[in-house]
Design a protein around this motif. Structure first.
Motif, PDB file in Angstrom:
ATOM      1  N   GLU A 178       1.493 -39.968 -92.412  1.00  0.00           N
ATOM      2  CA  GLU A 178       1.287 -40.122 -90.968  1.00  0.00           C
ATOM      3  C   GLU A 178       1.950 -41.401 -90.460  1.00  0.00           C
ATOM      4  O   GLU A 178       2.619 -41.418 -89.437  1.00  0.00           O
ATOM      5  CB  GLU A 178      -0.218 -40.192 -90.649  1.00  0.00           C
ATOM      6  N   ILE A 179       1.733 -42.474 -91.223  1.00  0.00           N
ATOM      7  CA  ILE A 179       2.280 -43.766 -90.816  1.00  0.00           C
ATOM      8  C   ILE A 179       3.798 -43.667 -90.691  1.00  0.00           C
ATOM      9  O   ILE A 179       4.396 -44.136 -89.733  1.00  0.00           O
ATOM     10  CB  ILE A 179       1.910 -44.860 -91.839  1.00  0.00           C
ATOM     11  N   ILE A 180       4.398 -43.018 -91.685  1.00  0.00           N
ATOM     12  CA  ILE A 180       5.852 -42.923 -91.683  1.00  0.00           C
ATOM     13  C   ILE A 180       6.333 -42.041 -90.542  1.00  0.00           C
ATOM     14  O   ILE A 180       7.252 -42.382 -89.826  1.00  0.00           O
ATOM     15  CB  ILE A 180       6.326 -42.421 -93.060  1.00  0.00           C
ATOM     16  N   TYR A 201       9.708 -46.238-100.205  1.00  0.00           N
ATOM     17  CA  TYR A 201      11.105 -45.917 -99.931  1.00  0.00           C
ATOM     18  C   TYR A 201      12.067 -46.775-100.688  1.00  0.00           C
ATOM     19  O   TYR A 201      12.942 -47.392-100.127  1.00  0.00           O
ATOM     20  CB  TYR A 201      11.390 -45.949 -98.424  1.00  0.00           C
ATOM     21  N   HIS A 246       4.890 -41.548 -87.702  1.00  0.00           N
ATOM     22  CA  HIS A 246       4.722 -42.219 -86.413  1.00  0.00           C
ATOM     23  C   HIS A 246       5.757 -43.294 -86.184  1.00  0.00           C
ATOM     24  O   HIS A 246       6.038 -43.653 -85.064  1.00  0.00           O
ATOM     25  CB  HIS A 246       3.322 -42.824 -86.306  1.00  0.00           C
ATOM     26  N   ASN A 247       6.266 -43.849 -87.266  1.00  0.00           N
ATOM     27  CA  ASN A 247       7.168 -44.972 -87.104  1.00  0.00           C
ATOM     28  C   ASN A 247       8.631 -44.592 -87.256  1.00  0.00           C
ATOM     29  O   ASN A 247       9.499 -45.405 -87.018  1.00  0.00           O
ATOM     30  CB  ASN A 247       6.797 -46.077 -88.088  1.00  0.00           C
ATOM     31  N   TYR A 248       8.904 -43.361 -87.644  1.00  0.00           N
ATOM     32  CA  TYR A 248      10.292 -42.957 -87.892  1.00  0.00           C
ATOM     33  C   TYR A 248      10.696 -41.732 -87.148  1.00  0.00           C
ATOM     34  O   TYR A 248      11.173 -40.774 -87.695  1.00  0.00           O
ATOM     35  CB  TYR A 248      10.537 -42.806 -89.402  1.00  0.00           C
ATOM     36  N   THR A 274      -2.347 -44.028 -86.396  1.00  0.00           N
ATOM     37  CA  THR A 274      -2.406 -43.144 -87.566  1.00  0.00           C
ATOM     38  C   THR A 274      -3.771 -42.476 -87.653  1.00  0.00           C
ATOM     39  O   THR A 274      -3.881 -41.300 -87.964  1.00  0.00           O
ATOM     40  CB  THR A 274      -2.169 -43.984 -88.840  1.00  0.00           C
ATOM     41  N   ILE A 321      -2.271 -40.231 -95.166  1.00  0.00           N
ATOM     42  CA  ILE A 321      -2.223 -41.320 -94.185  1.00  0.00           C
ATOM     43  C   ILE A 321      -0.868 -42.001 -94.237  1.00  0.00           C
ATOM     44  O   ILE A 321      -0.264 -42.303 -93.207  1.00  0.00           O
ATOM     45  CB  ILE A 321      -3.379 -42.310 -94.423  1.00  0.00           C
ATOM     46  N   VAL A 322      -0.366 -42.222 -95.457  1.00  0.00           N
ATOM     47  CA  VAL A 322       0.947 -42.841 -95.594  1.00  0.00           C
ATOM     48  C   VAL A 322       1.989 -41.952 -94.911  1.00  0.00           C
ATOM     49  O   VAL A 322       2.853 -42.440 -94.183  1.00  0.00           O
ATOM     50  CB  VAL A 322       1.275 -43.066 -97.091  1.00  0.00           C
ATOM     51  N   ILE A 339       3.801 -50.494 -96.664  1.00  0.00           N
ATOM     52  CA  ILE A 339       3.672 -49.089 -97.070  1.00  0.00           C
ATOM     53  C   ILE A 339       5.054 -48.464 -97.163  1.00  0.00           C
ATOM     54  O   ILE A 339       5.370 -47.771 -98.126  1.00  0.00           O
ATOM     55  CB  ILE A 339       2.816 -48.304 -96.047  1.00  0.00           C
ATOM     56  N   ILE A 340       5.867 -48.743 -96.174  1.00  0.00           N
ATOM     57  CA  ILE A 340       7.201 -48.129 -96.156  1.00  0.00           C
ATOM     58  C   ILE A 340       8.044 -48.689 -97.292  1.00  0.00           C
ATOM     59  O   ILE A 340       8.711 -47.945 -98.005  1.00  0.00           O
ATOM     60  CB  ILE A 340       7.838 -48.344 -94.777  1.00  0.00           C
ATOM     61  N   LEU A 358       9.205 -37.887 -97.389  1.00  0.00           N
ATOM     62  CA  LEU A 358       7.762 -37.779 -97.615  1.00  0.00           C
ATOM     63  C   LEU A 358       7.401 -37.369 -99.034  1.00  0.00           C
ATOM     64  O   LEU A 358       6.236 -37.215 -99.348  1.00  0.00           O
ATOM     65  CB  LEU A 358       7.135 -36.814 -96.602  1.00  0.00           C
TER      66      LEU A 358
END
Lengths: 225, 225
Positions: B203-205, A209, B207-209, A119, B200-201, A204-205, B221
């Motif tokens: 970005e994290i999402i 969500y 990258h992971n989804y 990230t 950042i949150v 965080i997710i 988002l």
């Protein structure tokens, strides 16, 4: 004047060498908050003892003797999103020596190993870690050859986090064959919080969500290895 | 011996008072890395000048005169996931005074204001921020009354991040009416990176989804305000 001030000067010259900063009277004085006169007295005495040498540009370098007056601990990782588990790693590592150097995996190596982009970029990650109190120097790792970092840092101790996948014996065999058989490798304990970056990403997710039902969430939370 | 060592002792007594640590010769000596004798000499002189007073348990406290020898900067926020934008806030704030105190919103107040639970608990957030080099003391805010923090910290300057919603005039009016009209409020500039926790949150999402199509991602988002 006690031994502490000499050690601070030696540490500073060492840290500057890692960061590519030139060690002059002015830079050391500014970095340590000591007067120019005081730094000058300390350095003169260190040169006399053979711990420090001066180059033609009046920049200072540690001799082999000088370098042996401090013990250097090296630890490494991605450190993408800082959490209290990382602080624990840094604080525990710092307790083992005089200087703590943290080497961060390059973005490309993180992508290769963890199959996802960090990230925070390597520049941001190194800046964050370098701002942690226990850390004396954070540096970006070499893309291909860990031994280049070994040759730069010349650590006395390497610490490995409780959840890092390195096999200590393999690591020891690799570095011993390159002249680092004196280096100790220490695996750290787990922090009570049990925090890890993956867990934080999951949190965080989860927090963002709520509209998803639990089944969906389960699927969402699967990470690549 | 220069003025710097006196200031360090005064800073340490002040920081200890915020953290509930008792300032004794032993604690100050350990915290500053100075010998007991040296700390003793410094304190004696500070007591003589009326900057420090001793209580019956041989613990030291700043007098009003002593407190005026340092300037204290206060800044605040949630600081849930540390990023380089926060470092910028801390570093800029620290430049404005001798001591930087960071007050963190309690978990309950974050939930009330941002309508989501922070990823890191208030205890973890305060520990993380307290480990940042520029930060002298991180403390958890008061649940209901900001003035309690003002009375504890007694700041000379308050800094407000570029993206924080406080109206400086409202804030100034509030604190002035409680006897803090001498406090300066300064809004900081934006960090070049433009980082924010929300970004950042995101970005994290992202990258992971990767399995989500872009439309879905857009919906995902959206954050509560």
């Amino acid at each position: 004047m006690t031994g502490i001030e000499y050690k601070l000067v030696i540490k500073q010259i060492y840290i500057n060498s890692l960061k590519g900063i030139k060690s002059s009277l002015t830079s050391i004085s500014r970095q340590l908050g000591f007067s120019l006169e005081f730094v000058s007295t300390l350095i003169e005495s260190l040169v006399e003892k053979g711990s420090v040498e001066v180059d033609p540009d009046n920049k200072y370098h540690l001799t082999v003797v000088g370098r042996k007056l401090i013990s250097v601990v090296l630890t490494g990782g991605t450190f993408d999103i800082l959490h209290v588990g990382h602080l624990f790693t840094f604080n525990q590592s710092k307790l083992l020596g005089d200087v703590l150097v943290v080497v961060l995996a390059t973005d490309r190596n993180v992508e290769k190993l963890k199959k996802h982009t960090p990230t925070n970029s390597q520049e941001d990650r190194v800046e964050l870690v370098d701002h942690v109190k226990a850390v004396d120097a954070a540096i970006i790792g070499d893309e291909d050859d860990f031994m280049k970092i070994m040759d730069l840092v010349q650590p006395d101790i390497i610490t490995v986090g409780f959840d890092q996948k390195h096999d200590e014996r393999d690591l020891y065999n690799t570095i011993s064959s390159k002249g680092y058989s004196h280096v100790k490798i220490i695996r750290l304990q787990k922090h009570v919080s049990g925090k890890s970056t993956s867990k934080i990403v999951q949190e965080i997710i989860k927090h963002n969500y709520r509209q998803f039902d639990d089944d969906n969430l389960e699927t969402l939370l699967k990470f690549p290895d």
